[in-house]
Design a protein around this motif. Structure first.
Motif, PDB file in Angstrom:
ATOM      1  N   ALA A  82       0.833  -1.210   0.000  1.00 31.28           N
ATOM      2  CA  ALA A  82       0.000   0.000   0.000  1.00 31.28           C
ATOM      3  C   ALA A  82       0.863   1.254   0.000  1.00 31.28           C
ATOM      4  N   ALA A  83       1.940   1.238   0.772  1.00 33.14           N
ATOM      5  CA  ALA A  83       2.841   2.395   0.802  1.00 33.14           C
ATOM      6  C   ALA A  83       3.489   2.618  -0.553  1.00 33.14           C
ATOM      7  N   ALA A  84       3.902   1.535  -1.198  1.00 31.25           N
ATOM      8  CA  ALA A  84       4.545   1.665  -2.515  1.00 31.25           C
ATOM      9  C   ALA A  84       3.576   2.216  -3.548  1.00 31.25           C
ATOM     10  N   LEU A  85       2.329   1.761  -3.527  1.00 34.40           N
ATOM     11  CA  LEU A  85       1.339   2.265  -4.473  1.00 34.40           C
ATOM     12  C   LEU A  85       0.999   3.731  -4.183  1.00 34.40           C
ATOM     13  N   ALA A  86       0.984   4.085  -2.905  1.00 38.98           N
ATOM     14  CA  ALA A  86       0.732   5.489  -2.548  1.00 38.98           C
ATOM     15  C   ALA A  86       1.844   6.380  -3.088  1.00 38.98           C
ATOM     16  N   PHE A  87       3.078   5.948  -2.941  1.00 35.35           N
ATOM     17  CA  PHE A  87       4.206   6.721  -3.479  1.00 35.35           C
ATOM     18  C   PHE A  87       4.094   6.851  -4.993  1.00 35.35           C
ATOM     19  N   HIS A  88       3.732   5.755  -5.639  1.00 34.85           N
ATOM     20  CA  HIS A  88       3.648   5.769  -7.096  1.00 34.85           C
ATOM     21  C   HIS A  88       2.549   6.714  -7.570  1.00 34.85           C
ATOM     22  N   ARG A  89       1.499   6.835  -6.787  1.00 34.31           N
ATOM     23  CA  ARG A  89       0.373   7.685  -7.169  1.00 34.31           C
ATOM     24  C   ARG A  89       0.700   9.169  -6.988  1.00 34.31           C
ATOM     25  N   ASP A  90       1.346   9.516  -5.856  1.00 30.76           N
ATOM     26  CA  ASP A  90       1.622  10.930  -5.576  1.00 30.76           C
ATOM     27  C   ASP A  90       2.838  11.028  -4.654  1.00 30.76           C
ATOM     28  N   PRO A  91       4.042  11.061  -5.211  1.00 30.33           N
ATOM     29  CA  PRO A  91       5.246  11.038  -4.378  1.00 30.33           C
ATOM     30  C   PRO A  91       5.386  12.256  -3.466  1.00 30.33           C
ATOM     31  N   ASP A  92       4.948  13.440  -3.923  1.00 29.14           N
ATOM     32  CA  ASP A  92       5.054  14.626  -3.074  1.00 29.14           C
ATOM     33  C   ASP A  92       4.115  14.530  -1.874  1.00 29.14           C
ATOM     34  N   LYS A  93       2.891  14.126  -2.133  1.00 24.27           N
ATOM     35  CA  LYS A  93       1.935  13.965  -1.040  1.00 24.27           C
ATOM     36  C   LYS A  93       2.394  12.855  -0.086  1.00 24.27           C
ATOM     37  N   PHE A  94       3.022  11.827  -0.650  1.00 26.28           N
ATOM     38  CA  PHE A  94       3.575  10.728   0.156  1.00 26.28           C
ATOM     39  C   PHE A  94       4.527  11.276   1.218  1.00 26.28           C
ATOM     40  N   ASP A  95       5.393  12.202   0.797  1.00 29.02           N
ATOM     41  CA  ASP A  95       6.333  12.804   1.748  1.00 29.02           C
ATOM     42  C   ASP A  95       5.638  13.779   2.699  1.00 29.02           C
ATOM     43  N   GLU A  96       4.752  14.596   2.162  1.00 34.06           N
ATOM     44  CA  GLU A  96       4.075  15.595   2.994  1.00 34.06           C
ATOM     45  C   GLU A  96       3.317  14.952   4.159  1.00 34.06           C
ATOM     46  N   GLN A  97       2.705  13.804   3.894  1.00 37.11           N
ATOM     47  CA  GLN A  97       1.877  13.150   4.901  1.00 37.11           C
ATOM     48  C   GLN A  97       2.650  12.108   5.725  1.00 37.11           C
ATOM     49  N   GLY A  98       3.948  11.985   5.459  1.00 39.41           N
ATOM     50  CA  GLY A  98       4.730  11.011   6.217  1.00 39.41           C
ATOM     51  C   GLY A  98       4.237   9.590   6.023  1.00 39.41           C
ATOM     52  N   ALA A  99       3.794   9.277   4.809  1.00 42.50           N
ATOM     53  CA  ALA A  99       3.177   7.968   4.545  1.00 42.50           C
ATOM     54  C   ALA A  99       4.142   6.818   4.791  1.00 42.50           C
ATOM     55  N   GLY A 100       5.409   7.006   4.407  1.00 39.01           N
ATOM     56  CA  GLY A 100       6.385   5.944   4.600  1.00 39.01           C
ATOM     57  C   GLY A 100       6.591   5.617   6.074  1.00 39.01           C
ATOM     58  N   ASP A 101       6.748   6.660   6.896  1.00 38.58           N
ATOM     59  CA  ASP A 101       6.935   6.443   8.335  1.00 38.58           C
ATOM     60  C   ASP A 101       5.708   5.808   8.969  1.00 38.58           C
ATOM     61  N   LYS A 102       4.525   6.210   8.509  1.00 41.63           N
ATOM     62  CA  LYS A 102       3.301   5.616   9.058  1.00 41.63           C
ATOM     63  C   LYS A 102       3.211   4.132   8.721  1.00 41.63           C
ATOM     64  N   ALA A 103       3.604   3.777   7.504  1.00 39.52           N
ATOM     65  CA  ALA A 103       3.582   2.362   7.122  1.00 39.52           C
ATOM     66  C   ALA A 103       4.570   1.550   7.961  1.00 39.52           C
ATOM     67  N   LEU A 104       5.764   2.096   8.163  1.00 33.90           N
ATOM     68  CA  LEU A 104       6.768   1.396   8.961  1.00 33.90           C
ATOM     69  C   LEU A 104       6.290   1.218  10.399  1.00 33.90           C
ATOM     70  N   CYS A 105       5.697   2.269  10.938  1.00 29.64           N
ATOM     71  CA  CYS A 105       5.189   2.211  12.314  1.00 29.64           C
ATOM     72  C   CYS A 105       4.079   1.171  12.436  1.00 29.64           C
ATOM     73  N   LYS A 106       3.215   1.101  11.427  1.00 31.65           N
ATOM     74  CA  LYS A 106       2.135   0.112  11.432  1.00 31.65           C
ATOM     75  C   LYS A 106       2.696  -1.304  11.445  1.00 31.65           C
ATOM     76  N   VAL A 107       3.702  -1.559  10.633  1.00 33.04           N
ATOM     77  CA  VAL A 107       4.307  -2.889  10.614  1.00 33.04           C
ATOM     78  C   VAL A 107       4.891  -3.229  11.983  1.00 33.04           C
ATOM     79  N   ARG A 108       5.599  -2.296  12.574  1.00 31.79           N
ATOM     80  CA  ARG A 108       6.218  -2.572  13.880  1.00 31.79           C
ATOM     81  C   ARG A 108       5.159  -2.880  14.941  1.00 31.79           C
ATOM     82  N   SER A 109       3.998  -2.280  14.808  1.00 36.04           N
ATOM     83  CA  SER A 109       2.935  -2.532  15.786  1.00 36.04           C
ATOM     84  C   SER A 109       2.381  -3.946  15.677  1.00 36.04           C
ATOM     85  N   LEU A 110       2.623  -4.591  14.543  1.00 34.72           N
ATOM     86  CA  LEU A 110       2.099  -5.943  14.324  1.00 34.72           C
ATOM     87  C   LEU A 110       3.089  -7.040  14.695  1.00 34.72           C
ATOM     88  N   VAL A 111       4.319  -6.669  15.014  1.00 39.47           N
ATOM     89  CA  VAL A 111       5.332  -7.676  15.345  1.00 39.47           C
ATOM     90  C   VAL A 111       4.970  -8.322  16.677  1.00 39.47           C
TER      91      VAL A 111
END
Length: 427
Positions: free
Chosen positions: A363-392
């Motif tokens: 989902a994070a990769a597709l979000a980046f592909h759709r709108d890379p600037d918005k991806f950075d503005e909204q911290g989408a990558g960090d949110k995805a990483l944080c979500k994964v860590r919460s599932l460990v």
């Protein structure tokens, strides 16, 4: 006052213990509930091998034919061998690399675990199937370092150390350092896991047989490993892998010009055919629009489709009668949710409905592909990483088996005796 020989004996004991004691400490850190619990079987394998070497070295410390310099070189070589792994595990204690590597390891395991659950390693139930260890390195192209492959190609202290049979006791995946700030590149880990699945479940002959019977050119036999790995990437994260790989091929020529990969347009066509099989024609049509260059001529494209179908359609004996598509890929429901999850990430919201690590990274990769600037503005990558860590989940991933540990001990002893015999032969 003590004699020189007494001081040398105790000094040698300390030098041997420098490794032995440290290995024990690392092993403790890999116990359940400790920081390296997810790396329990990996640490156990390498500790057992090197500890056996160190124990043999300790027994030989009274040997008068072994000079002080020789003894020190042997111990330094052991430390050098351990440092290959130690340097990678140490990053799990550094906060700003630990958090990312936790996600990378979890993603690799999520891609690898389905094969572990259905397959058997060369029919031997005594062999533990260790999870891959992801590590950061300066190569710009991700790579799979297969279990049993060589490492430590330079820098050994002794002449004999450079001739050791240096085998990695568990699978490893190297990714570029800059991946820590670019989440979509984690998708290539799924490709590298494909290589490990082929290796650990001995699928090479099965892949070749299926390709040979598919009615395609012999070139596909040379490309079989990379084609399988690309298909595995599509199985793991669907169209997100295909469009991300398209960018890599077009921007950096990933795999272009090397004999083990199909030509770039044909490699893209393989991924498109895999997406069509896994996700359906409508999704594949959307993926096709992201490839700006001409597709291969119809006859060659048809070969790609035949190969993909040959590798996906029929069950594999090593996977206990399961097809790749049947049990190894991301589930249909998660595939359907990843686009909605990507939309939420671009709005600055963490999707709560995804529980599969593969789907979150996709989902994070597709979000980046759709709108890379918005991806950075909204911290989408960090949110995805944080979500994964919460599932460990707490606990180990794989337990080292007795037979596997016995093999590791035998390898360690054999390494020591090979070194000492080579030294004796030079005198």
């Amino acid at each position: 006052m003590s004699r020189l020989d007494e001081r040398r004996r105790v000094e040698w004991k300390h030098q041997v213990e420098s490794l032995s004691n440290e290995l024990c400490l690392w092993e403790q850190e890999a116990m359940e509930g400790r920081p390296l619990e997810k790396h329990h079987s990996q640490v156990r394998s390498i500790v057992t091998m090197l500890q056996a070497f160190a124990e043999e070295a300790g027994v030989q410390m009274q040997d008068a034919t072994c000079s002080i310099d020789d003894r020190q070189d042997i111990i330094l070589d052991l430390h050098h061998a351990w440092d290959f792994f130690r340097s990678k595990l140490t990053l799990r204690f550094v906060e700003w690399t630990r958090d990312f590597l936790t996600v990378a390891d979890e993603f690799a395991w999520a891609c690898f675990r389905p094969a572990v659950e259905v397959g058997s390693v060369r029919g031997d139930p005594t062999i533990a199937i260790e999870p891959p260890l992801v590590f950061l390195n300066r190569s710009r192209t991700p790579f799979a370092q297969l279990r049993g492959s060589e490492f430590l190609q330079f820098g050994m202290s002794s002449e004999e150390g450079r001739r050791w049979q240096r085998e990695i006791p568990f699978p490893m995946i190297g990714i570029p350092w800059y991946t820590t700030r670019h989440v979509p590149d984690l998708l290539y880990v799924a490709h590298e896991v494909g290589h490990h699945v082929e290796d650990r479940f001995d699928l090479g002959d099965a892949l070749s047989e299926r390709i040979a019977s598919a009615g395609v050119s012999a070139d596909w036999l040379d490309w079989s490993g990379e084609v399988f790995a690309d298909i595995y990437g599509c199985l793991s994260v669907g169209e997100a892998y295909a469009v991300t790989l398209f960018d890599a091929i077009l921007n950096a020529g990933m795999g272009v010009g090397t004999a083990k990969y199909p030509p770039a347009p044909l490699r893209a066509r393989v991924c498109l055919a895999a997406v069509e099989q896994i996700r359906g024609p409508a999704v594949a049509a959307g993926v096709a629009s992201h490839w700006p260059e001409p597709w291969p001529e119809a006859a060659i494209s048809c070969e790609a489709e035949k190969v993909v179908n040959a590798l996906l359609a029929d069950p594999y004996e090593a996977l206990n009668g399961h097809t790749l598509y049947g049990r190894l890929g991301l589930g249909f429901q998660d595939f359907e949710k990843i686009h909605d999850a990507g939309t939420l990430l671009l709005r600055g919201t963490t999707p709560s409905f995804l529980r599969d690590v593969r789907a979150i990274i996709a989902a994070a990769a597709l979000a980046f592909h759709r709108d890379p600037d918005k991806f950075d503005e909204q911290g989408a990558g960090d949110k995805a990483l944080c979500k994964v860590r919460s599932l460990v989940q707490h606990g180990t991933r794989a337990r080292a088996k007795t037979a596997e540990q016995e093999r590791a001990q035998a390898v360690g002893r054999a390494l020591f005796h090979a070194v000492t015999e080579q030294r004796s032969g030079r005198r």
